[in-house]
Motif scaffolding. Structure first.
Motif, PDB file in Angstrom:
ATOM      1  N   GLY A   9      46.117  50.583  47.339  1.00 22.20           N
ATOM      2  CA  GLY A   9      46.406  49.646  47.736  1.00 22.20           C
ATOM      3  C   GLY A   9      45.988  48.364  46.628  1.00 22.20           C
ATOM      4  N   ALA A  10      46.943  48.916  45.230  1.00 19.89           N
ATOM      5  CA  ALA A  10      46.309  48.207  44.295  1.00 19.89           C
ATOM      6  C   ALA A  10      47.649  47.064  43.755  1.00 19.89           C
ATOM      7  N   ASN A  11      48.593  46.747  44.617  1.00 15.34           N
ATOM      8  CA  ASN A  11      50.023  46.116  44.583  1.00 15.34           C
ATOM      9  C   ASN A  11      49.818  44.428  45.070  1.00 15.34           C
ATOM     10  N   ALA A  12      48.693  44.213  45.779  1.00 13.58           N
ATOM     11  CA  ALA A  12      47.984  43.287  46.168  1.00 13.58           C
ATOM     12  C   ALA A  12      46.702  42.553  46.167  1.00 13.58           C
ATOM     13  N   GLY A  13      46.497  41.657  46.389  1.00 19.22           N
ATOM     14  CA  GLY A  13      45.100  41.473  46.506  1.00 19.22           C
ATOM     15  C   GLY A  13      43.808  41.264  45.918  1.00 19.22           C
ATOM     16  N   LEU A  14      42.701  41.544  46.609  1.00 18.81           N
ATOM     17  CA  LEU A  14      41.804  42.451  44.983  1.00 18.81           C
ATOM     18  C   LEU A  14      42.536  43.696  44.124  1.00 18.81           C
ATOM     19  N   CYS A  35      49.774  53.370  45.723  1.00 17.43           N
ATOM     20  CA  CYS A  35      50.320  52.791  46.315  1.00 17.43           C
ATOM     21  C   CYS A  35      51.236  53.096  47.959  1.00 17.43           C
ATOM     22  N   ARG A  36      51.205  52.315  49.197  1.00 19.16           N
ATOM     23  CA  ARG A  36      52.266  52.786  50.216  1.00 19.16           C
ATOM     24  C   ARG A  36      53.869  52.533  49.723  1.00 19.16           C
ATOM     25  N   ASN A  37      54.618  51.288  49.514  1.00 17.77           N
ATOM     26  CA  ASN A  37      55.268  50.570  49.246  1.00 17.77           C
ATOM     27  C   ASN A  37      56.280  50.611  47.608  1.00 17.77           C
ATOM     28  N   ASP A  63      49.678  56.801  50.768  1.00 16.82           N
ATOM     29  CA  ASP A  63      49.734  55.880  52.245  1.00 16.82           C
ATOM     30  C   ASP A  63      48.393  55.746  52.798  1.00 16.82           C
ATOM     31  N   VAL A  64      46.911  55.618  53.047  1.00 13.42           N
ATOM     32  CA  VAL A  64      46.567  56.094  53.434  1.00 13.42           C
ATOM     33  C   VAL A  64      46.748  56.555  54.646  1.00 13.42           C
ATOM     34  N   SER A  65      47.171  56.038  55.745  1.00 15.52           N
ATOM     35  CA  SER A  65      47.097  56.177  56.848  1.00 15.52           C
ATOM     36  C   SER A  65      47.674  57.802  57.182  1.00 15.52           C
ATOM     37  N   ASP A  66      47.956  58.285  55.991  1.00 21.53           N
ATOM     38  CA  ASP A  66      48.723  59.548  56.488  1.00 21.53           C
ATOM     39  C   ASP A  66      47.835  61.073  55.570  1.00 21.53           C
ATOM     40  N   VAL A 110      43.560  53.231  58.359  1.00 22.57           N
ATOM     41  CA  VAL A 110      43.749  53.019  57.010  1.00 22.57           C
ATOM     42  C   VAL A 110      42.189  52.578  56.441  1.00 22.57           C
ATOM     43  N   ASN A 111      41.039  52.125  56.828  1.00 24.53           N
ATOM     44  CA  ASN A 111      40.182  51.877  55.977  1.00 24.53           C
ATOM     45  C   ASN A 111      39.066  53.236  55.705  1.00 24.53           C
ATOM     46  N   LEU A 112      39.435  53.575  56.781  1.00 25.45           N
ATOM     47  CA  LEU A 112      38.129  55.374  56.620  1.00 25.45           C
ATOM     48  C   LEU A 112      38.362  56.598  56.258  1.00 25.45           C
ATOM     49  N   ILE A 183      33.683  49.359  62.304  1.00 20.60           N
ATOM     50  CA  ILE A 183      33.837  50.744  60.433  1.00 20.60           C
ATOM     51  C   ILE A 183      33.853  50.828  59.174  1.00 20.60           C
ATOM     52  N   LYS A 184      34.116  49.186  58.697  1.00 21.24           N
ATOM     53  CA  LYS A 184      33.003  48.676  57.483  1.00 21.24           C
ATOM     54  C   LYS A 184      31.782  49.340  57.623  1.00 21.24           C
ATOM     55  N   TYR A 185      31.142  49.124  58.591  1.00 19.88           N
ATOM     56  CA  TYR A 185      29.380  49.818  58.893  1.00 19.88           C
ATOM     57  C   TYR A 185      29.762  51.181  58.476  1.00 19.88           C
ATOM     58  N   ALA A 210      33.773  37.642  50.814  1.00 20.45           N
ATOM     59  CA  ALA A 210      34.991  36.667  51.330  1.00 20.45           C
ATOM     60  C   ALA A 210      35.525  36.242  50.258  1.00 20.45           C
ATOM     61  N   THR A 211      36.802  36.476  50.612  1.00 21.96           N
ATOM     62  CA  THR A 211      37.467  36.314  49.529  1.00 21.96           C
ATOM     63  C   THR A 211      39.015  35.284  49.817  1.00 21.96           C
ATOM     64  N   THR A 212      39.179  34.148  49.032  1.00 28.35           N
ATOM     65  CA  THR A 212      40.452  33.812  49.452  1.00 28.35           C
ATOM     66  C   THR A 212      41.748  34.096  48.664  1.00 28.35           C
ATOM     67  N   GLY A 213      43.068  34.220  49.122  1.00 32.02           N
ATOM     68  CA  GLY A 213      44.073  34.071  47.700  1.00 32.02           C
ATOM     69  C   GLY A 213      44.273  35.424  48.042  1.00 32.02           C
ATOM     70  N   THR A 214      43.911  36.233  48.902  1.00 34.20           N
ATOM     71  CA  THR A 214      44.950  38.233  49.502  1.00 34.20           C
ATOM     72  C   THR A 214      45.555  37.278  50.261  1.00 34.20           C
ATOM     73  N   ASP A 215      45.953  39.059  51.164  1.00 34.54           N
ATOM     74  CA  ASP A 215      47.097  38.876  52.522  1.00 34.54           C
ATOM     75  C   ASP A 215      46.187  39.318  53.167  1.00 34.54           C
ATOM     76  N   MET A 231      39.349  28.701  57.970  1.00 33.04           N
ATOM     77  CA  MET A 231      37.603  28.446  58.863  1.00 33.04           C
ATOM     78  C   MET A 231      37.534  29.116  56.576  1.00 33.04           C
ATOM     79  N   MET A 232      38.293  29.950  56.256  1.00 36.95           N
ATOM     80  CA  MET A 232      38.312  30.397  54.553  1.00 36.95           C
ATOM     81  C   MET A 232      38.012  29.107  53.986  1.00 36.95           C
ATOM     82  N   GLN A 233      39.133  28.481  54.533  1.00 32.13           N
ATOM     83  CA  GLN A 233      39.773  27.184  53.751  1.00 32.13           C
ATOM     84  C   GLN A 233      38.990  25.922  53.395  1.00 32.13           C
TER      85      GLN A 233
END
Ligand SMILES: NC(=O)c1ccc[n+]([C@@H]2O[C@H](COP(=O)([O-])OP(=O)(O)OC[C@H]3O[C@@H](n4cnc5c(N)ncnc54)[C@H](OP(=O)(O)O)[C@@H]3O)[C@@H](O)[C@H]2O)c1
Length: 303
Positions: A9-14, A35-37, A63-66, A110-112, A183-185, A210-215, A231-233
């Motif tokens: 997931g290196a094309n965006a966000g964190l 990256c998947r795309n 694609d980590v979901s596949d 996707v997450n695990l 799931i994260k647990y 908690a990180t702002t500015g991601t998708d 809430m994040m803002q």
């Protein structure tokens, strides 16, 4: 010494920000962008080259979901990596609760699930030499500030963890933030189980905080997205969340800080930002080896 890194997931966000920060380390020779795309990956690669002035980025279609994509990514990888950052993830898209071919929900895949197969396959192929880092979340121990409850399991048996994988644990919810924390647990428990199975490697679960500015919230329902983003803002104004640079820096701490212990889940000591600490001090179930092994075995059922 860490010289080659793969980030999912290196094309965006964190993930993209982490790639940029890691590139600044003088010993880094190669950063694989998983990256998947392809188009988004090419755009990210170009931006990273411009921002860093370095030509050390290479795309791995992933694609980590596949699971077939995960396995072929390991084959495509032309050399071993020293560090893996399992960053892809989040709320799992519009159909997060839909079951896939393996019988797990999209948000779980996707997450695990994909990351667990990716790590196992890299180890089997002798292509991972030092550190595996999993993007955890404070949601795994509950986040009062955002109305997320601490995961409450009755028995923490293999069956109960398997019910988190296939979504039956929560039923037909339309709110992706409900399965996200459990799931994260499970991800943090799985990492601790892996640390005991593979003592030659370091397994660090690290929440970026908690990180702002991601998708990250973009695939939630319109109303939930509005609530979470507002809430994040407000929390950013109050200094209770941080920007993407700060979140990604935590991944680098996980990779390069030799004081951190394998098998431990690090996240904010309090709230969602600020200094990090061992989350088992806040939620002791994380240290239960039986729960860790049960989570590990539940995942194996779907591989
Ligand atoms: N932001 C936060 O506050 C926060 C807090 C705690 C933990 N985290 C965790 O940090 C990680 C990154 O979050 P973020 O906020 O940076 O999210 P983001 O901006 O939405 O970025 C997610 C990245 O993952 C990729 N991705 C999603 N599904 C994928 C798949 N099936 N295969 C490959 N790549 C996939 C996305 O690619 P596409 O562009 O193709 O969709 C994107 O590059 C997540 O695991 C999240 O749970 C975030």
């Amino acid at each position: 010494m860490i010289t080659r890194v793969l980030i999912t997931g290196a094309n965006a966000g964190l993930g993209k920000e982490a790639a940029k920060q890691i590139a600044a380390y003088p010993d880094i020779e190669k950063i694989y962008l998983g990256c998947r795309n392809r188009d988004k990956a090419e755009a990210a690669k170009m931006a990273l080259e411009q921002q860093t002035g370095k030509h050390i980025f290479e795309i791995i279609q992933l694609d980590v979901s596949d699971l077939s994509s995960v396995r072929s990514a390991v084959q495509q990888l032309p050399e071993s990596i020293d560090a893996l950052i399992m960053n892809a993830g989040g709320t799992g898209g519009k159909q997060f609760n839909k079951l896939n071919k393996q019988g797990v929900t999209e948000i779980f895949a996707v997450n695990l699930l994909g990351h667990s197969v990716l790590t196992e396959e890299l180890i089997k192929a002798q292509k991972l030499t030092q550190v595996a880092l999993y993007a955890g979340s404070e949601a795994a121990r509950g986040v009062k500030e955002m109305g997320m409850k601490r995961p409450e399991l009755n028995t923490s048996s293999v069956e109960e963890f398997a019910a988190i994988c296939d979504g039956s644990f929560y039923g037909s919810t339309t709110d992706a933030t409900i399965p996200y924390g459990p799931i994260k647990y499970m991800g943090a428990l799985w990492m601790s189980a892996m640390a005991r199975r593979h003592p030659q490697l370091k397994f660090i679960t690290m929440s970026p905080g908690a990180t702002t500015g991601t998708d990250g919230f973009n695939s939630l329902s319109f109303i939930k997205q509005y609530v979470m983003k507002s809430m994040m803002q407000v929390m950013l104004w109050l200094g209770k969340v941080h920007k993407v640079e700060e979140g990604a820096k935590r991944y680098l701490t996980g990779l390069f800080d030799e004081e951190l212990k394998s098998g431990t889940f690090y996240a904010s000591q309090k709230g969602l930002t600020g200094p990090i600490g061992d989350q088992a001090e806040l939620f002791k179930d994380l240290n239960n080896q039986q729960y860790q092994d049960n989570a590990y075995q539940a995942i194996q059922r779907f591989v």
